[in-house]
Design a protein around this motif. Structure first.
Motif, mmCIF file in Angstrom:
data_model
loop_
_atom_site.group_PDB
_atom_site.id
_atom_site.type_symbol
_atom_site.label_atom_id
_atom_site.label_comp_id
_atom_site.label_asym_id
_atom_site.label_seq_id
_atom_site.Cartn_x
_atom_site.Cartn_y
_atom_site.Cartn_z
ATOM 1 N N ALA A 245 -32.789 -67.019 -35.329
ATOM 2 C CA ALA A 245 -31.337 -67.198 -35.355
ATOM 3 C C ALA A 245 -30.806 -67.187 -36.780
ATOM 4 O O ALA A 245 -29.767 -66.578 -37.068
ATOM 5 C CB ALA A 245 -30.964 -68.498 -34.652
ATOM 6 N N ARG A 249 -28.399 -64.172 -38.369
ATOM 7 C CA ARG A 249 -27.106 -64.422 -39.016
ATOM 8 C C ARG A 249 -27.058 -63.776 -40.400
ATOM 9 O O ARG A 249 -26.062 -63.140 -40.775
ATOM 10 C CB ARG A 249 -26.855 -65.929 -39.108
ATOM 11 C CG ARG A 249 -25.462 -66.278 -39.620
ATOM 12 C CD ARG A 249 -25.167 -67.751 -39.472
ATOM 13 N NE ARG A 249 -26.075 -68.587 -40.265
ATOM 14 C CZ ARG A 249 -27.010 -69.373 -39.754
ATOM 15 N NH1 ARG A 249 -27.204 -69.426 -38.441
ATOM 16 N NH2 ARG A 249 -27.776 -70.093 -40.552
ATOM 17 N N ALA A 290 -26.721 -68.140 -33.708
ATOM 18 C CA ALA A 290 -26.363 -67.235 -34.802
ATOM 19 C C ALA A 290 -24.949 -66.695 -34.662
ATOM 20 O O ALA A 290 -24.387 -66.172 -35.623
ATOM 21 C CB ALA A 290 -27.353 -66.073 -34.871
#
Length: 354
Positions: A245, A249, A290
């Motif tokens: 995650a 991002r 994310a």
């Protein structure tokens, strides 16, 4: 209205639905050049109603191939062979994508059709492999640890392959950072034992991926970019959904548009519990933590299940592999099962529409 058959936009590109074809290796290329098999194999999914058709893991360099029989995009001859295949997919209403890949320590292996397992030696057409660290995958030859100059070449190779992909007509690119191949090897602490700027911290282990994203987006500006992650190694101390995650991002901040969430493949001692939709929770978690769009994949074999996943907000699209192999018209069948009113049934097959 079926969510599965609602269009989805990636940048300026609109895909006609959210039922997509996962990249699936065919081990049928010659010197990296796709053959007539690839043309028929991929075009049939477009006729069968797919929204996005992703061509198999396609090596960015000769040493990046999983096997000597893999496709590539490191020469212009390969680019030119992909062009009519891409044209066939697009003429049937689907969007053509390609997965750009480097197999790292899992390269130079026998294809599953050979009846043999392990590393192909030089006398049989194999080559020396590379990895973040000199740690072999179980049963394979020990790779050479990449020096920084070698990492730079890998990054440049992804850029060159991206340019050739766009020249061949591909409208979407995917970076393969999953299934135990090179970028995944850098991401996971189980395979990355480096002590330089490419090892140790999560930021360092993600450095190669982020550099590749930069290179590909520079080489193919405006082209939608997917990243395929294995969201867990299914092994203690390995890569996991939390790290996925975070890096997803970071990848979105660098220009990646969409994330294809799978799992496993890094180590032979992985322990996976499979079942219908067994990776959906991983996709949902990355999507939630994310804040990025994702696809789910893995034993999602019927339209109603796929529809429920999307309706629940667990994913934004569904990837399928084996179900498309069983039925290349899975998209048309799924639309019929869900009562979705689509306008891209091939007129030649209209008599089969209920």
């Amino acid at each position: 209205m079926s969510t599965l058959f609602t269009p989805l936009s990636l940048r300026d590109l609109t895909l006609r639905n959210r039922l997509w074809v996962s990249p699936m290796c065919q081990y049928s290329a010659v010197e990296g050049v796709p053959q007539e098999w690839h043309h028929t194999h991929l075009a049939q999914f477009a006729s069968g109603g797919a929204g996005l058709v992703i061509a198999e893991a396609t090596a960015v360099s000769p040493e990046g191939r999983i096997s000597p029989d893999d496709t590539g995009l490191w020469t212009d001859a390969q680019r030119d062979a992909w062009e009519p295949i891409v044209s066939a997919i697009r003429s049937r209403g689907a969007v053509a994508a390609v997965q750009l890949a480097h197999a790292g320590r899992k390269a130079s292996t026998w294809s599953p059709f050979s009846g043999r397992r392990g590393t192909v030696v030089a006398a049989d057409g194999g080559w020396n492999t590379v990895a973040p660290s000199a740690v072999a995958f179980d049963g394979f030859a020990e790779p050479a640890a990449l020096e920084v100059a070698g990492i730079d070449r890998v990054v440049a190779d992804f850029g060159s392959a991206a340019r050739r992909a766009v020249a061949a007509g591909f409208e979407v690119l995917e970076i393969h950072a999953a299934h135990g191949y090179l970028i995944h090897q850098f991401l996971s602490p189980l395979s990355n034992l480096r002590e330089d700027e490419y090892g140790g911290s999560l930021e360092n282990r993600a450095r190669l991926l982020l550099r590749v994203i930069d290179e590909v987006t520079d080489a193919a500006p405006g082209i939608p970019l997917l990243v395929r992650f294995s969201a867990t190694d299914w092994a203690d101390g390995g890569w996991d959904a939390d790290q996925t995650a975070v890096v997803a991002r970071w990848s979105a901040e660098r220009g990646a548009d969409f994330f294809d969430i799978s799992s496993g493949g890094l180590v032979a001692h992985q322990r996976i519990t499979t079942g219908p939709g067994y990776q959906v929770d991983l996709a949902a978690r990355v999507r939630r933590e994310a804040g990025v769009p994702v696809s789910a994949v893995g034993m999602i074999d019927d339209a109603a299940h796929a529809e429920r996943i999307l309706a629940a907000g667990e994913a934004d699209a569904i990837m399928a592999g084996r179900e498309w192999l069983r039925d290349p018209h899975y998209g048309l069948r799924a639309a019929d099962e869900l009562g979705a009113d689509i306008d891209y049934w091939p007129k030649q097959y209209a008599r089969a529409r209920r």
